[in-house]
Design a protein around this motif. Sequence first.
Motif, PDB file in Angstrom:
ATOM      1  N   PRO A   5    -106.019  62.161 -10.408  1.00  0.00           N
ATOM      2  CA  PRO A   5    -106.413  60.771 -10.646  1.00  0.00           C
ATOM      3  C   PRO A   5    -105.185  59.870 -10.571  1.00  0.00           C
ATOM      4  CG  PRO A   5    -107.343  62.236 -12.305  1.00  0.00           C
ATOM      5  CD  PRO A   5    -106.316  63.027 -11.564  1.00  0.00           C
ATOM      6  N   THR A   6    -105.235  58.888  -9.697  1.00  0.00           N
ATOM      7  CA  THR A   6    -104.071  58.041  -9.435  1.00  0.00           C
ATOM      8  C   THR A   6    -104.453  56.573  -9.541  1.00  0.00           C
ATOM      9  OG1 THR A   6    -103.204  59.725  -7.918  1.00  0.00           O
ATOM     10  CG2 THR A   6    -102.242  57.511  -7.791  1.00  0.00           C
ATOM     11  N   VAL A   7    -103.732  55.835 -10.360  1.00  0.00           N
ATOM     12  CA  VAL A   7    -103.967  54.400 -10.474  1.00  0.00           C
ATOM     13  C   VAL A   7    -103.189  53.705  -9.366  1.00  0.00           C
ATOM     14  CG1 VAL A   7    -102.102  54.167 -12.170  1.00  0.00           C
ATOM     15  CG2 VAL A   7    -103.841  52.385 -11.979  1.00  0.00           C
ATOM     16  N   ALA A   8    -103.811  52.723  -8.747  1.00  0.00           N
ATOM     17  CA  ALA A   8    -103.195  52.043  -7.604  1.00  0.00           C
ATOM     18  C   ALA A   8    -103.595  50.579  -7.586  1.00  0.00           C
ATOM     19  CB  ALA A   8    -103.624  52.723  -6.298  1.00  0.00           C
ATOM     20  N   ASN A   9    -102.868  49.819  -6.768  1.00  0.00           N
ATOM     21  CA  ASN A   9    -103.157  48.402  -6.567  1.00  0.00           C
ATOM     22  C   ASN A   9    -103.245  47.635  -7.885  1.00  0.00           C
ATOM     23  OD1 ASN A   9    -103.182  48.617  -3.762  1.00  0.00           O
ATOM     24  ND2 ASN A   9    -105.317  49.267  -3.755  1.00  0.00           N
ATOM     25  N   VAL A  10    -102.287  47.907  -8.765  1.00  0.00           N
ATOM     26  CA  VAL A  10    -102.190  47.138 -10.008  1.00  0.00           C
ATOM     27  C   VAL A  10    -101.605  45.764  -9.665  1.00  0.00           C
ATOM     28  CG1 VAL A  10    -101.198  47.039 -12.314  1.00  0.00           C
ATOM     29  CG2 VAL A  10    -101.836  49.256 -11.325  1.00  0.00           C
ATOM     30  N   ALA A  11    -102.332  44.727  -9.991  1.00  0.00           N
ATOM     31  CA  ALA A  11    -101.882  43.374  -9.650  1.00  0.00           C
ATOM     32  C   ALA A  11    -102.225  42.415 -10.778  1.00  0.00           C
ATOM     33  CB  ALA A  11    -102.545  42.908  -8.350  1.00  0.00           C
ATOM     34  N   VAL A  12    -101.324  41.472 -11.042  1.00  0.00           N
ATOM     35  CA  VAL A  12    -101.532  40.456 -12.066  1.00  0.00           C
ATOM     36  C   VAL A  12    -101.153  39.098 -11.479  1.00  0.00           C
ATOM     37  CG1 VAL A  12    -100.856  39.623 -14.353  1.00  0.00           C
ATOM     38  CG2 VAL A  12    -101.076  42.085 -13.939  1.00  0.00           C
ATOM     39  N   ALA A  13    -102.018  38.118 -11.650  1.00  0.00           N
ATOM     40  CA  ALA A  13    -101.736  36.774 -11.153  1.00  0.00           C
ATOM     41  C   ALA A  13    -100.511  36.201 -11.868  1.00  0.00           C
ATOM     42  CB  ALA A  13    -102.944  35.876 -11.383  1.00  0.00           C
ATOM     43  N   PRO A  14     -99.705  35.404 -11.171  1.00  0.00           N
ATOM     44  CA  PRO A  14     -98.487  34.847 -11.780  1.00  0.00           C
ATOM     45  C   PRO A  14     -98.726  34.157 -13.116  1.00  0.00           C
ATOM     46  CG  PRO A  14     -98.496  34.429  -9.420  1.00  0.00           C
ATOM     47  CD  PRO A  14     -99.834  35.012  -9.749  1.00  0.00           C
ATOM     48  N   ARG A  15     -99.828  33.454 -13.273  1.00  0.00           N
ATOM     49  CA  ARG A  15    -100.066  32.701 -14.507  1.00  0.00           C
ATOM     50  C   ARG A  15    -100.382  33.590 -15.699  1.00  0.00           C
ATOM     51  NH1 ARG A  15    -105.757  31.662 -15.211  1.00  0.00           N
ATOM     52  NH2 ARG A  15    -106.984  32.461 -13.447  1.00  0.00           N
ATOM     53  N   ALA A  16    -100.671  34.871 -15.442  1.00  0.00           N
ATOM     54  CA  ALA A  16    -101.032  35.776 -16.540  1.00  0.00           C
ATOM     55  C   ALA A  16     -99.946  36.800 -16.834  1.00  0.00           C
ATOM     56  CB  ALA A  16    -102.334  36.488 -16.215  1.00  0.00           C
ATOM     57  N   ARG A  17     -98.812  36.680 -16.174  1.00  0.00           N
ATOM     58  CA  ARG A  17     -97.744  37.648 -16.390  1.00  0.00           C
ATOM     59  C   ARG A  17     -96.985  37.369 -17.679  1.00  0.00           C
ATOM     60  NH1 ARG A  17     -95.944  37.473 -10.024  1.00  0.00           N
ATOM     61  NH2 ARG A  17     -97.819  38.531  -9.255  1.00  0.00           N
ATOM     62  N   ARG A  18     -96.334  38.428 -18.169  1.00  0.00           N
ATOM     63  CA  ARG A  18     -95.511  38.369 -19.369  1.00  0.00           C
ATOM     64  C   ARG A  18     -96.335  38.236 -20.651  1.00  0.00           C
ATOM     65  NH1 ARG A  18     -90.407  38.287 -17.665  1.00  0.00           N
ATOM     66  NH2 ARG A  18     -89.713  38.176 -19.820  1.00  0.00           N
ATOM     67  N   TYR A  19     -97.597  38.613 -20.578  1.00  0.00           N
ATOM     68  CA  TYR A  19     -98.450  38.604 -21.765  1.00  0.00           C
ATOM     69  C   TYR A  19     -99.124  39.955 -22.003  1.00  0.00           C
ATOM     70  CZ  TYR A  19     -97.900  33.544 -21.799  1.00  0.00           C
ATOM     71  OH  TYR A  19     -97.373  32.277 -21.835  1.00  0.00           O
ATOM     72  N   GLY A  20     -98.594  41.005 -21.394  1.00  0.00           N
ATOM     73  CA  GLY A  20     -99.184  42.321 -21.589  1.00  0.00           C
ATOM     74  C   GLY A  20    -100.412  42.585 -20.745  1.00  0.00           C
ATOM     75  N   ALA A  21    -100.653  41.755 -19.727  1.00  0.00           N
ATOM     76  CA  ALA A  21    -101.831  41.953 -18.889  1.00  0.00           C
ATOM     77  C   ALA A  21    -101.761  43.273 -18.131  1.00  0.00           C
ATOM     78  CB  ALA A  21    -101.977  40.792 -17.907  1.00  0.00           C
ATOM     79  N   GLY A  22    -100.579  43.616 -17.624  1.00  0.00           N
ATOM     80  CA  GLY A  22    -100.438  44.874 -16.894  1.00  0.00           C
ATOM     81  C   GLY A  22    -100.754  46.071 -17.766  1.00  0.00           C
ATOM     82  N   ARG A  23    -100.253  46.058 -18.987  1.00  0.00           N
ATOM     83  CA  ARG A  23    -100.533  47.153 -19.919  1.00  0.00           C
ATOM     84  C   ARG A  23    -102.035  47.250 -20.203  1.00  0.00           C
ATOM     85  NH1 ARG A  23     -97.818  49.984 -23.893  1.00  0.00           N
ATOM     86  NH2 ARG A  23     -95.904  48.800 -23.535  1.00  0.00           N
ATOM     87  N   ALA A  24    -102.682  46.093 -20.411  1.00  0.00           N
ATOM     88  CA  ALA A  24    -104.115  46.093 -20.708  1.00  0.00           C
ATOM     89  C   ALA A  24    -104.914  46.693 -19.555  1.00  0.00           C
ATOM     90  CB  ALA A  24    -104.589  44.669 -20.992  1.00  0.00           C
ATOM     91  N   ILE A  25    -104.513  46.402 -18.331  1.00  0.00           N
ATOM     92  CA  ILE A  25    -105.228  46.919 -17.171  1.00  0.00           C
ATOM     93  C   ILE A  25    -105.059  48.428 -17.062  1.00  0.00           C
ATOM     94  CG2 ILE A  25    -105.274  46.902 -14.644  1.00  0.00           C
ATOM     95  CD1 ILE A  25    -104.497  43.917 -14.824  1.00  0.00           C
ATOM     96  N   VAL A  26    -103.843  48.916 -17.242  1.00  0.00           N
ATOM     97  CA  VAL A  26    -103.612  50.361 -17.169  1.00  0.00           C
ATOM     98  C   VAL A  26    -104.379  51.083 -18.275  1.00  0.00           C
ATOM     99  CG1 VAL A  26    -101.863  52.171 -17.351  1.00  0.00           C
ATOM    100  CG2 VAL A  26    -101.378  50.107 -16.025  1.00  0.00           C
ATOM    101  N   ASP A  27    -104.396  50.507 -19.471  1.00  0.00           N
ATOM    102  CA  ASP A  27    -105.165  51.097 -20.563  1.00  0.00           C
ATOM    103  C   ASP A  27    -106.651  51.160 -20.212  1.00  0.00           C
ATOM    104  OD1 ASP A  27    -102.895  51.429 -22.072  1.00  0.00           O
ATOM    105  OD2 ASP A  27    -103.261  49.713 -23.388  1.00  0.00           O
ATOM    106  N   ALA A  28    -107.153  50.109 -19.565  1.00  0.00           N
ATOM    107  CA  ALA A  28    -108.566  50.076 -19.185  1.00  0.00           C
ATOM    108  C   ALA A  28    -108.881  51.152 -18.159  1.00  0.00           C
ATOM    109  CB  ALA A  28    -108.925  48.694 -18.636  1.00  0.00           C
ATOM    110  N   VAL A  29    -107.963  51.373 -17.221  1.00  0.00           N
ATOM    111  CA  VAL A  29    -108.149  52.427 -16.230  1.00  0.00           C
ATOM    112  C   VAL A  29    -108.221  53.792 -16.916  1.00  0.00           C
ATOM    113  CG1 VAL A  29    -106.966  53.692 -14.397  1.00  0.00           C
ATOM    114  CG2 VAL A  29    -107.170  51.204 -14.261  1.00  0.00           C
TER     115      VAL A  29
END
Length: 232
Positions: free
Chosen positions: A139-163
């Motif tokens: 199982p491989t997570v790919a194409n993780v992307a965050v819009a510029p306006r949502a960066r630096r607020y833990g959005a990337g971590r939240a997405i990986v956790d959701a995956v």
Amino acid sequence: MRPRATALWLLTVHTSAALAPGTRSPVKCRDARLLDAWAIAGVAAQSFYDDPAPVVRLQWAATIAQRFEGMRGGDLVPHSLVVAEVNGRRGDVVGCAEVGLLPAPPGFKGAAGTAATEASAAWRGVDIDDVSFRAPDVPTVANVAVAPRARRYGAGRAIVDAVAERLKTDASWRAWREFVSDEDDYLYARVVDDRALPFWSGVGFDRVPVEPGARDARGLAGTWFRRKLSSF
């Protein structure tokens, strides 16, 4: 138009989302819908290209639509797409990621993916009899992307956790994981942009040791990370 990552059909992992330690994430994650395809395409184009042409977003939207077609038809199962929205506002998509079966890191030894699956072949765009398809899948997570306006607020971590949560709870993933021993129960990522390396370390992934210059079954190089599912 200057792409930051390789061609999108190679499905590499890249993100410029940074984390602000101790900051509460203002995003909520959910399963993606076909109606999200255009919004996902916009986030991906912003994240993976310095100056994307309009056609780039169209290409991404078509690719995402194909994902949903494959999942609905059963050819791309198990596979999951998630999106992040600002404070749960429906349709305000600011991040995305997907998880599917891709070749294990070079030198992989384990029980995961010993049986070939149609889903893995469909995502890679190869015939199931392709020689590169005989390698173990993970199982491989790919194409993780965050819009510029949502960066630096833990959005990337939240997405990986959701995956990771999808791997634990989704029926198709749970059925696949029945064939995976506990010691092989990991979520993987292949990173091709050195700028993203701190992100994966920051969200609790460990680097997988591989020989210098080693390539996976598709002939692709990179830096591999993994994190045990039970640690999420």
